[in-house]
Design a protein around this motif. Structure first.
Motif, PDB file in Angstrom:
ATOM      1  N   THR A 139       0.824  -1.208   0.000  1.00 41.72           N
ATOM      2  CA  THR A 139       0.000   0.000   0.000  1.00 41.72           C
ATOM      3  C   THR A 139       0.857   1.257   0.000  1.00 41.72           C
ATOM      4  N   TRP A 140       1.912   1.260   0.823  1.00 43.89           N
ATOM      5  CA  TRP A 140       2.807   2.420   0.844  1.00 43.89           C
ATOM      6  C   TRP A 140       3.543   2.563  -0.485  1.00 43.89           C
ATOM      7  N   THR A 141       3.893   1.439  -1.104  1.00 47.58           N
ATOM      8  CA  THR A 141       4.550   1.492  -2.418  1.00 47.58           C
ATOM      9  C   THR A 141       3.646   2.156  -3.452  1.00 47.58           C
ATOM     10  N   LEU A 142       2.392   1.701  -3.509  1.00 49.35           N
ATOM     11  CA  LEU A 142       1.464   2.272  -4.478  1.00 49.35           C
ATOM     12  C   LEU A 142       1.142   3.725  -4.156  1.00 49.35           C
ATOM     13  N   ILE A 147       9.597   1.306 -13.382  1.00 43.48           N
ATOM     14  CA  ILE A 147      10.839   1.554 -12.640  1.00 43.48           C
ATOM     15  C   ILE A 147      10.563   2.164 -11.271  1.00 43.48           C
ATOM     16  N   VAL A 148       9.694   3.184 -11.220  1.00 43.38           N
ATOM     17  CA  VAL A 148       9.422   3.869  -9.945  1.00 43.38           C
ATOM     18  C   VAL A 148       8.839   2.899  -8.918  1.00 43.38           C
ATOM     19  N   VAL A 149       7.867   2.080  -9.327  1.00 44.06           N
ATOM     20  CA  VAL A 149       7.254   1.133  -8.398  1.00 44.06           C
ATOM     21  C   VAL A 149       8.259   0.073  -7.958  1.00 44.06           C
ATOM     22  N   SER A 150       9.063  -0.431  -8.873  1.00 43.57           N
ATOM     23  CA  SER A 150      10.051  -1.448  -8.512  1.00 43.57           C
ATOM     24  C   SER A 150      11.057  -0.919  -7.502  1.00 43.57           C
ATOM     25  N   LEU A 151      11.507   0.314  -7.697  1.00 40.83           N
ATOM     26  CA  LEU A 151      12.452   0.907  -6.746  1.00 40.83           C
ATOM     27  C   LEU A 151      11.787   1.173  -5.390  1.00 40.83           C
ATOM     28  N   LEU A 152      10.551   1.672  -5.411  1.00 38.38           N
ATOM     29  CA  LEU A 152       9.845   1.907  -4.150  1.00 38.38           C
ATOM     30  C   LEU A 152       9.582   0.590  -3.412  1.00 38.38           C
ATOM     31  N   TRP A 153       9.259  -0.472  -4.149  1.00 34.99           N
ATOM     32  CA  TRP A 153       9.029  -1.772  -3.516  1.00 34.99           C
ATOM     33  C   TRP A 153      10.291  -2.238  -2.794  1.00 34.99           C
ATOM     34  N   ARG A 154      11.440  -2.048  -3.425  1.00 36.21           N
ATOM     35  CA  ARG A 154      12.707  -2.392  -2.779  1.00 36.21           C
ATOM     36  C   ARG A 154      12.963  -1.509  -1.571  1.00 36.21           C
ATOM     37  N   ALA A 155      12.673  -0.229  -1.709  1.00 32.07           N
ATOM     38  CA  ALA A 155      12.921   0.701  -0.610  1.00 32.07           C
ATOM     39  C   ALA A 155      12.017   0.433   0.585  1.00 32.07           C
ATOM     40  N   SER A 159     -12.279   6.718 -14.121  1.00 27.19           N
ATOM     41  CA  SER A 159     -11.911   5.309 -14.226  1.00 27.19           C
ATOM     42  C   SER A 159     -11.377   4.952 -15.603  1.00 27.19           C
ATOM     43  N   ASN A 160     -11.722   5.768 -16.636  1.00 25.15           N
ATOM     44  CA  ASN A 160     -11.221   5.510 -17.990  1.00 25.15           C
ATOM     45  C   ASN A 160      -9.981   6.330 -18.310  1.00 25.15           C
ATOM     46  N   GLY A 161      -9.379   6.917 -17.277  1.00 25.92           N
ATOM     47  CA  GLY A 161      -8.175   7.703 -17.490  1.00 25.92           C
ATOM     48  C   GLY A 161      -8.488   9.148 -17.792  1.00 25.92           C
ATOM     49  N   GLY A 162      -7.462   9.986 -17.697  1.00 25.47           N
ATOM     50  CA  GLY A 162      -7.620  11.386 -18.012  1.00 25.47           C
ATOM     51  C   GLY A 162      -7.012  11.704 -19.364  1.00 25.47           C
ATOM     52  N   CYS A 163      -6.541  12.933 -19.503  1.00 31.39           N
ATOM     53  CA  CYS A 163      -5.966  13.346 -20.782  1.00 31.39           C
ATOM     54  C   CYS A 163      -4.521  13.809 -20.641  1.00 31.39           C
ATOM     55  N   ASN A 164      -4.210  14.532 -19.596  1.00 31.98           N
ATOM     56  CA  ASN A 164      -2.866  15.079 -19.449  1.00 31.98           C
ATOM     57  C   ASN A 164      -2.163  14.549 -18.200  1.00 31.98           C
ATOM     58  N   ASP A 165      -2.673  13.426 -17.648  1.00 33.92           N
ATOM     59  CA  ASP A 165      -2.025  12.794 -16.492  1.00 33.92           C
ATOM     60  C   ASP A 165      -0.983  11.797 -17.004  1.00 33.92           C
ATOM     61  N   LEU A 166       0.085  12.357 -17.614  1.00 33.11           N
ATOM     62  CA  LEU A 166       1.087  11.532 -18.274  1.00 33.11           C
ATOM     63  C   LEU A 166       2.370  11.494 -17.434  1.00 33.11           C
ATOM     64  N   ILE A 167       3.489  11.263 -18.052  1.00 33.46           N
ATOM     65  CA  ILE A 167       4.825  11.144 -17.448  1.00 33.46           C
ATOM     66  C   ILE A 167       4.975   9.809 -16.714  1.00 33.46           C
ATOM     67  N   ILE A 168       4.053   9.472 -15.818  1.00 33.91           N
ATOM     68  CA  ILE A 168       4.054   8.156 -15.139  1.00 33.91           C
ATOM     69  C   ILE A 168       2.655   7.570 -15.286  1.00 33.91           C
ATOM     70  N   SER A 169       2.560   6.365 -15.772  1.00 30.40           N
ATOM     71  CA  SER A 169       1.264   5.733 -16.013  1.00 30.40           C
ATOM     72  C   SER A 169       0.658   5.222 -14.713  1.00 30.40           C
ATOM     73  N   GLY A 170      -0.587   5.603 -14.447  1.00 31.08           N
ATOM     74  CA  GLY A 170      -1.279   5.068 -13.285  1.00 31.08           C
ATOM     75  C   GLY A 170      -1.565   3.588 -13.429  1.00 31.08           C
ATOM     76  N   HIS A 171      -1.892   3.158 -14.648  1.00 29.79           N
ATOM     77  CA  HIS A 171      -2.110   1.736 -14.925  1.00 29.79           C
ATOM     78  C   HIS A 171      -0.858   0.934 -14.597  1.00 29.79           C
ATOM     79  N   ALA A 172       0.301   1.460 -14.983  1.00 31.08           N
ATOM     80  CA  ALA A 172       1.557   0.741 -14.723  1.00 31.08           C
ATOM     81  C   ALA A 172       1.872   0.673 -13.236  1.00 31.08           C
ATOM     82  N   THR A 173       1.535   1.717 -12.479  1.00 32.45           N
ATOM     83  CA  THR A 173       1.841   1.690 -11.048  1.00 32.45           C
ATOM     84  C   THR A 173       1.036   0.605 -10.327  1.00 32.45           C
ATOM     85  N   VAL A 174      -0.247   0.453 -10.702  1.00 28.37           N
ATOM     86  CA  VAL A 174      -1.095  -0.550 -10.041  1.00 28.37           C
ATOM     87  C   VAL A 174      -0.641  -1.958 -10.404  1.00 28.37           C
ATOM     88  N   THR A 175      -0.518  -2.232 -11.696  1.00 29.82           N
ATOM     89  CA  THR A 175      -0.184  -3.598 -12.118  1.00 29.82           C
ATOM     90  C   THR A 175       1.225  -3.996 -11.692  1.00 29.82           C
TER      91      THR A 175
END
Length: 463
Positions: free
Chosen positions: A248-251, A363-371, A300-316
């Protein structure tokens, strides 16, 4: 003395020497047997890898020259599922079999109607809640306070992110122009996928023919439930509350970084008509009642300019980290990450995100999971364990008490409009906090059940 003691001494020495030499021969034979077994195992693994490589090469060759490329592509991308079947058939222990079996069953269930697949997931959550409450394991566990704090933080971050998605879209006038929105950035990753990997296939074929076939998102959720059940009901060294807190803290950390990132720098969406497909045009007056109300609707279907880091990628990626860290089978871990990368390729091909968004989420989630690994090593106040495993028969009222929240979450996912989801999530969170602070450890099992149901609801809305 020499004539009487020496012969006895010599005979005892000879016996010891004979015994030691016999033991040495046995040890030598055991070592040889183990070495031979290890060589056979390594040879078998190398043979399997070679066979798998040959099969993949043949399938790829056939895909390049096939008349029905979609069917061949489906066959190639289902190789990780076949790998899961192989792991389920050859794994030596039940714990190693459960994860691949769960994944395969989830892929099969994806071919069912949505309401039926969601119903099966609800039944699994209900069964886990009843089993973890009325089948008590003789082990101590930390207080769930840390889990509740982390869940409350995650919900706060998600609601803030949901509102900021609307804010950056509503305050970016260039993205609202019909046919005149800024051109998307150059995406070399998307170009490679479209021109060299999935060339000749339409987006409808890729999304409809592959994503629904794989069912990666709900397969990860199903395996997450399996991981929770194994940790809570079977004898494992890990603790359910601590690994839940770590995830939970990672996400929450990843989503906070994501929210700050897309709020600081607004990037043009790859789809130039995105704003008018998601939000009202013209946007309501800034800071008006309708402006705030629109921001509270779940995107729930995503936004338009919420880019740079994918929310879908962080959850999965977070789900994959939990599942692969719980499973001990390397081949299953390979299959999970393989399927995840395929899912990210579809997301890039659809044009909802740049390839760098998916990469940064991974990458961000993997590093946070390790941290966050030290969270599972912290010492907290523990509840006293029971002396032996015990099974208590639940009453009808207790069963109904566990059925009710799952039923409400299921109705929201299948029947109710999505705009009500955020308010229902807040209601669940309020009930969880009030029950815990009012009853403490007396209702801890039911609070745990509500937390898992809340996770089911949130993932069902936002995945």
């Amino acid at each position: 003395m020499k004539s009487t003691l020496l012969p006895h001494f010599d005979s005892s020495m000879r016996k010891r020497t004979a015994n030691s030499s016999s033991e040495a021969r046995k040890e030598h034979d055991v070592r040889q047997h183990n070495n031979l077994r290890d060589r056979k195992r390594k040879h078998r693994h190398k043979s399997l890898i070679l066979i798998a490589f040959i099969i993949c090469s043949v399938l790829c060759f056939m895909y390049l020259f096939s008349g029905n490329r979609l069917r061949m592509l489906q066959a190639i991308t289902l190789i990780p599922v076949v790998l899961c079947l192989w792991v389920a058939a050859t794994a030596p222990t039940l714990s190693e079999k459960l994860f691949p079996i769960t994944w395969v069953l989830s892929v099969i269930s994806s071919q069912l109607p949505v309401f039926l697949a969601a119903f099966l997931a609800a039944i699994a959550i209900l069964a886990f809640g009843l089993a973890s409450t009325f089948y008590k394991q003789p082990k101590s566990r930390p207080s769930p306070t840390i889990v509740i704090k982390s869940v409350a933080s995650l919900i706060t971050v998600l609601l803030t992110e949901n509102f900021m998605i609307w804010v950056v879209s509503a305050t970016f006038p260039a993205g609202q122009l019909l046919g005149g929105a800024p051109p998307p950035l150059q995406d070399n990753g998307s170009y490679l996928i479209q021109e060299y990997i999935w060339t000749g296939l339409t987006k409808q074929e890729i999304v409809g023919g592959l994503r629904r076939l794989w069912n990666v998102q709900w397969s990860l959720v199903a395996c997450l439930a399996t991981a929770f059940a194994m940790i809570d009901l079977l004898s494992t060294k890990r603790d359910l509350y601590l690994i839940s807190t770590r995830a939970t803290w990672t996400l929450a950390g990843a989503r906070l970084i994501r929210t700050i990132s897309f709020s600081l720098t607004v990037l043009p969406n790859p789809r130039r008509q995105c704003y008018r497909e998601h939000f009202p045009y013209p946007p309501p007056e800034l800071f008006s009642k309708d402006w705030f109300w629109t921001g509270m609707l779940p995107n729930s279907n995503g936004g338009c300019n919420d880019l740079i880091i994918s929310g879908h990628a962080t959850v999965t990626t977070t789900l994959a980290c939990v599942v692969t860290s719980t499973s001990t089978n390397r081949w299953f871990q390979v299959a999970v990450w393989w399927m995840l990368l395929q899912d990210y390729a579809v997301e890039i091909y659809e044009g909802f995100h740049y390839s760098v968004d998916m990469w940064m989420g991974l990458i961000v989630v993997s590093l946070l999971w390790r941290a966050m690994a030290p969270i599972e090593d912290i010492k907290v106040a523990e509840t006293s364990p029971s002396t032996a495993a015990a099974i208590t028969k639940p009453s009808l009222s207790e069963i109904l008490m566990y059925v009710l929240p799952v039923l409400i979450a299921y109705i929201q996912l299948v029947l109710l409009p999505t705009w009500a989801a955020n308010y229902l999530i807040l209601l669940f969170l309020g009930v969880i906090l009030s029950l815990y602070f009012k009853y403490g450890q007396a209702r801890v099992s039911y609070v745990q059940h509500l937390c898992v149901t809340l996770l089911y609801l949130a993932l069902g809305v936002y995945l």
